[in-house]
Scaffold this motif. Structure first.
Motif, mmCIF file in Angstrom:
data_model
loop_
_atom_site.group_PDB
_atom_site.id
_atom_site.type_symbol
_atom_site.label_atom_id
_atom_site.label_comp_id
_atom_site.label_asym_id
_atom_site.label_seq_id
_atom_site.Cartn_x
_atom_site.Cartn_y
_atom_site.Cartn_z
ATOM 1 N N LEU A 237 0.831 -1.219 0.000
ATOM 2 C CA LEU A 237 0.000 0.000 0.000
ATOM 3 C C LEU A 237 0.859 1.260 0.000
ATOM 4 N N LEU A 246 -5.097 3.623 -4.018
ATOM 5 C CA LEU A 246 -5.885 3.991 -2.850
ATOM 6 C C LEU A 246 -6.454 5.405 -2.999
ATOM 7 N N GLY A 252 -8.288 12.101 -1.194
ATOM 8 C CA GLY A 252 -7.688 12.642 0.030
ATOM 9 C C GLY A 252 -6.242 12.252 0.230
ATOM 10 N N PRO A 253 -5.627 12.829 1.257
ATOM 11 C CA PRO A 253 -4.196 12.632 1.515
ATOM 12 C C PRO A 253 -3.891 11.273 2.139
ATOM 13 N N VAL A 254 -3.938 10.255 1.307
ATOM 14 C CA VAL A 254 -3.709 8.892 1.765
ATOM 15 C C VAL A 254 -2.321 8.738 2.392
ATOM 16 N N VAL A 256 -0.579 10.741 4.167
ATOM 17 C CA VAL A 256 -0.537 11.187 5.563
ATOM 18 C C VAL A 256 -1.084 10.107 6.495
ATOM 19 N N VAL A 257 -2.182 9.517 6.068
ATOM 20 C CA VAL A 257 -2.802 8.482 6.891
ATOM 21 C C VAL A 257 -1.887 7.265 6.986
ATOM 22 N N LEU A 258 -1.307 6.896 5.864
ATOM 23 C CA LEU A 258 -0.406 5.738 5.871
ATOM 24 C C LEU A 258 0.824 5.994 6.733
ATOM 25 N N ALA A 260 1.025 7.794 9.397
ATOM 26 C CA ALA A 260 0.683 7.644 10.819
ATOM 27 C C ALA A 260 0.711 6.170 11.209
ATOM 28 N N ALA A 261 0.165 5.337 10.330
ATOM 29 C CA ALA A 261 0.194 3.901 10.606
ATOM 30 C C ALA A 261 1.629 3.388 10.621
ATOM 31 N N LEU A 263 4.240 5.063 11.562
ATOM 32 C CA LEU A 263 4.807 5.458 12.845
ATOM 33 C C LEU A 263 4.399 4.452 13.921
ATOM 34 N N ALA A 264 3.129 4.058 13.894
ATOM 35 C CA ALA A 264 2.646 3.084 14.872
ATOM 36 C C ALA A 264 3.392 1.762 14.730
ATOM 37 N N THR B 305 -10.390 10.835 5.251
ATOM 38 C CA THR B 305 -9.866 9.622 4.612
ATOM 39 C C THR B 305 -9.732 8.485 5.631
ATOM 40 N N VAL B 338 -5.135 0.781 9.508
ATOM 41 C CA VAL B 338 -4.461 2.021 9.114
ATOM 42 C C VAL B 338 -5.310 3.218 9.534
ATOM 43 N N SER B 341 -5.361 3.554 13.390
ATOM 44 C CA SER B 341 -4.082 4.052 13.883
ATOM 45 C C SER B 341 -3.993 5.558 13.756
ATOM 46 N N PHE B 342 -4.374 6.032 12.572
ATOM 47 C CA PHE B 342 -4.325 7.474 12.346
ATOM 48 C C PHE B 342 -5.203 8.186 13.375
ATOM 49 N N PHE B 345 -3.717 8.207 16.965
ATOM 50 C CA PHE B 345 -2.644 9.184 17.165
ATOM 51 C C PHE B 345 -3.185 10.607 17.049
#
Ligand SMILES: Nc1ncnc2c1ncn2[C@@H]1O[C@H](COP(=O)(O)OP(=O)(O)OP(=O)(O)O)[C@@H](O)[C@H]1O
Ligand SMILES: Nc1ncnc2c1ncn2[C@@H]1O[C@H](COP(=O)(O)OP(=O)(O)OP(=O)(O)O)[C@@H](O)[C@H]1O
Ligand SMILES: [Mg+2]
Ligand SMILES: [Mg+2]
Lengths: 317, 391
Positions: A237, A246, A252-254, A256-258, A260-261, A263-264, B305, B338, B341-342, B345
């Motif tokens: 992904l 995606l 949208g800003p995929v 950015v979301v990815l 964050a994941a 980072l997790a 999103t 995903v 998670s976003f 945080f």
């Protein structure tokens, strides 16, 4: 480990590196015990502490106050403890005159090793001895000082050859050294320094005090996001082609979301490494209790209750 | 013709460090004092040149190794150029590092101040000595201050960046010299060390000594007084020193950098500390906010999103499973995680942003360090962190 289950002991000292969650865990243990019907006292050792915040109640004082059914809370003040000690145990009446001399006393307490610590530990041991509560939970001092505190009665006994203090240390040592009564709990977070300090402290508690280490609580554990197969999908992904697909599907800003994941995932991986190190550095029969990272807006009584619940699950309730 | 006014260059950590000789990093436990002190010193050595020393307290073992210092012992060591080369940088100046060892520090102090060898050896061998040094009047803090004074007045370094010990109360550090002076001029100390016969016990203090005697026993009080008698010859030296240290702290060339994360307890402590610096007329140079989550977590569109991924994972998965060559159910699980998670945080990032906005008095320079996805344990990590705060 010789002792009974955590909540069946009578006195627990909760310690660990600064900021790892000692107060959180102490507050949660006490709440859990109280909810399970035990008359519980939770005491913070640090006069500048913030225990009250974890229950969202007004500041606590030396005199225990009932916050919830079965749950009392107090804050340690060595001077108050000294006064109480003189009054109750030594039956010394002229306490009133002590006021102006508090500074001088502070000096002796500072200069004479162990005096201050004994006033702290002694107060909690006294509550246990008098059977005022079923369980006393102490939000104790951090790693650097806790050994001195727990070993204080012994140290003082070796330095002071006569006098009332020496006589008093006898029963204190008996209670402290009995695993059925007293246990230490180290709180760690799965990070480099907290893990190093926990391993070191576990050894020092074993070697330099006669207190039994009841459990190590690992706080702020991140959940595993993906299994191995899923991780591969996640990587696909994140590749440009995957991301493009995606974006096409959701807009949208995929990225950015990815991220964050991502980072997790990396945080979890780093922490898992430290967790392994912790497990390997502790005696194999040590009880480890895991508490999750909370993603809450506010760290008040709600969060304390969540931690208490997680702890209850870990203890098999 | 009026000259156009030159725009003031924006205040930065770089400018602050260029103007100071001592920078003291302080803050609540675990916030990143050691790491940011090392990173800033590294940047100064790289960009500003000269001899830069970072005086650290108990660094993580891997970081100590990276800096080439022993975790115990008080020796200053130069970080080798090879370490910089490995990190892909060429420093203009020299970076030195030293550890602070309290026990060693005290022994050194005794050696320096003792009037003669006999007293020195008697003190070092005294059983009360170690016990005492380990706990009284923030002895860690005092030793740190002493060492700083010593190093600064030696004139060996252009810039000294100081990491502070993890005290419960960051203020203890500031108070250490004054308390030390206080301690040695205390009434009881004078009483304890006075020749026994000349001890005048006045009416007000009598109950105290009676109590002390009953509780601790005369013998113990005598042991204590013997120890202090040994130390007596050094009081003058200690008090004088404490005052000199105090002076260095107030010097124009000294500044404080307050380090904090955006969690509530450290922030409260940072605010308290900032206020304290003001009342004491000490120079507050900068606030470093560490482990800050990326602001992209607050992006509204990204939130939409993420919600969609969380709520409609199956639908999205069905749409993209084929080009991604993934099994739809597995893909749906991944997409849902995903999104979650976003959003998880984001809750924390939101709280951090609010905390930041509520922070009252902040200094001119406020630098933010992102939450890195791994520990900082080598020179390239320090450079990476340093770059985030330097300009
Ligand atoms: N499981 C958790 N998930 C998320 N945040 C947590 C968790 N446990 C603790 N925290 C947060 O970490 C911070 C420090 O926690 P706490 O005050 O309990 O630590 P402490 O060890 O008592 O600190 P100190 O050494 O300053 O007394 C608090 O802001 C708290 O809300
Ligand atoms: N921006 C960051 N991102 C990720 N990890 C960080 C960051 N800053 C510091 N760390 C890590 O956090 C941990 C604590 O940092 P550090 O030892 O510098 O804190 P400290 O304030 O000196 O702690 P103490 O009060 O115990 O001395 C270290 O393991 C360090 O690698
Ligand atoms: Mg606490
Ligand atoms: Mg540190």
């Amino acid at each position: 480990m010789a002792g009974p289950p955590l909540l069946d002991r009578r006195l627990l000292f909760v310690t660990g590196k600064g900021g790892v969650g000692k107060t959180t865990v102490a507050a949660a243990i006490a709440l859990l015990a109280a909810e399970r019907g035990k008359r519980t006292l939770v005491g913070e050792v640090d006069a500048k502490g913030n225990l009250a915040d974890f229950y969202e109640v007004p500041a606590t004082s030396f005199e225990p106050r009932e916050l919830f059914p079965n749950l009392w809370a107090m804050t340690m003040h060595t001077e108050d403890s000294l006064k109480e000690y003189l009054r109750l145990q030594l039956k010394i009446p002229f306490v009133a005159r002590l006021g102006p001399l508090a500074r001088t006393f502070d000096f002796v307490a500072n200069a004479a090793p162990g005096v201050k610590e004994v006033l702290v530990v002694g107060k909690f041991l006294w509550e246990v001895r008098q059977r005022h509560y079923d369980l006393v939970v102490v939000d104790a001092v951090a790693t650097g000082h806790v050994v001195a505190q727990l070993a204080a009665p012994q140290a003082l006994r070796e330095l002071v050859k006569v006098g009332l203090v020496r006589e008093q240390t006898g029963w204190m040592l008996d209670l402290l050294g009995d695993p059925a009564t007293t246990g230490a709990v180290i709180v760690a977070s799965p990070e480099e320094m907290p893990v190093n300090e926990t391993i070191e402290l576990a050894g020092r508690i074993e070697n330099e005090t006669n207190v039994d280490l009841a459990a190590v609580v690992v706080n702020r554990v991140l959940p595993e996001l993906f299994s191995r197969g899923e991780e591969e999908v996640f990587e696909r992904l994140q590749a440009p082609e995957g991301m493009a697909e995606l974006v096409g599907a959701v807009g949208g800003p995929v990225d950015v979301v990815l991220s964050a994941a991502q980072l997790a995932v990396t945080l979890r991986r780093t922490r898992a490494g430290h967790l392994t190190r912790l497990r390997e550095g502790l005696p194999s029969d040590m009880e480890l209790l895991y508490l999750p990272e909370l993603f809450t807006r506010h760290h008040g009584v709600r969060a304390t209750r969540q931690v208490a619940e997680a702890l209850g699950e870990e203890l098999g309730f | 013709m009026a000259k156009p006014r030159k725009p003031e260059a924006a205040p930065t950590l770089e400018r602050l460090f260029a103007a100071k000789e001592i920078v003291i990093h302080c803050g609540s436990g675990g916030v990143g004092k050691t790491t940011t002190a090392a990173a800033a010193a590294t940047m100064a050595a790289i960009h500003q040149g000269g001899r830069v020393l970072v005086l650290t307290v108990d660094p993580a073992r891997r970081l100590a190794n990276a800096l080439g210092i022993e975790r115990f012992g008080n020796v200053e060591t130069r970080v080798p150029d090879a370490a910089f080369a490995a990190a892909g940088v060429e420093p203009r100046g020299e970076l030195w590092a030293a550890m602070l060892d309290t026990k060693q520090g005290w022994d050194d102090l005794i050696k320096r101040h003792a009037p003669d060898e006999k007293t020195r050896d008697a003190i070092l061998a005294n059983p009360l000595y170690q016990n005492l040094m380990n706990r009284f009047v923030q002895s860690h803090d005092y030793v740190a201050m002493e060492r700083l004074y010593e190093l600064h007045s030696s004139g060996t370094y252009d810039l000294i960046v100081v990491d502070t010990p993890p005290t419960r109360n960051a203020i203890d550090f500031l108070e250490a010299p004054a308390r030390m002076a206080d301690f040695f001029s205390s009434r009881l100390l004078r009483w304890l060390t006075a020749p026994a016969r000349s001890r005048v016990v006045n009416f007000a203090s009598k109950p105290f000594y009676t109590v002390a005697d009953r509780i601790l026993g005369t013998q113990f009080l005598q042991d204590i007084s013997e120890f202090f008698l040994l130390m007596q010859g050094m009081y003058g030296g200690f008090v004088e020193r404490a005052q000199a240290v105090e002076k260095v702290l107030h010097d124009r060339r000294t500044t404080f950098v307050v380090v904090s994360t955006l969690e509530s307890a450290p922030v409260r402590e940072a605010e308290f500390f900032i206020e304290e610096l003001r009342t004491r007329k000490l120079h507050l140079g900068a606030l470093v906010l560490n482990k800050v989550l990326p602001s992209s977590l607050l992006d509204r569109k990204a939130t939409t999103t993420a919600r969609m991924l969380e709520d409609k994972a199956a639908g999205v998965a069905a749409a993209v499973a084929e080009p991604l060559q993934a099994e739809p159910e597995q893909l749906a699980r991944v997409l849902k995680e995903v999104g979650t998670s976003f959003l998880n945080f984001q809750v924390v990032a939101q709280r951090e942003a609010e905390t930041r906005a509520e922070m009252a008095a902040v200094p001119e320079v406020v630098a933010s360090v992102p939450y890195f996805d791994s520990d900082i344990y080598d020179l390239s990590g320090l450079v990476r962190l340093g770059a985030a705060i330097w300009r």
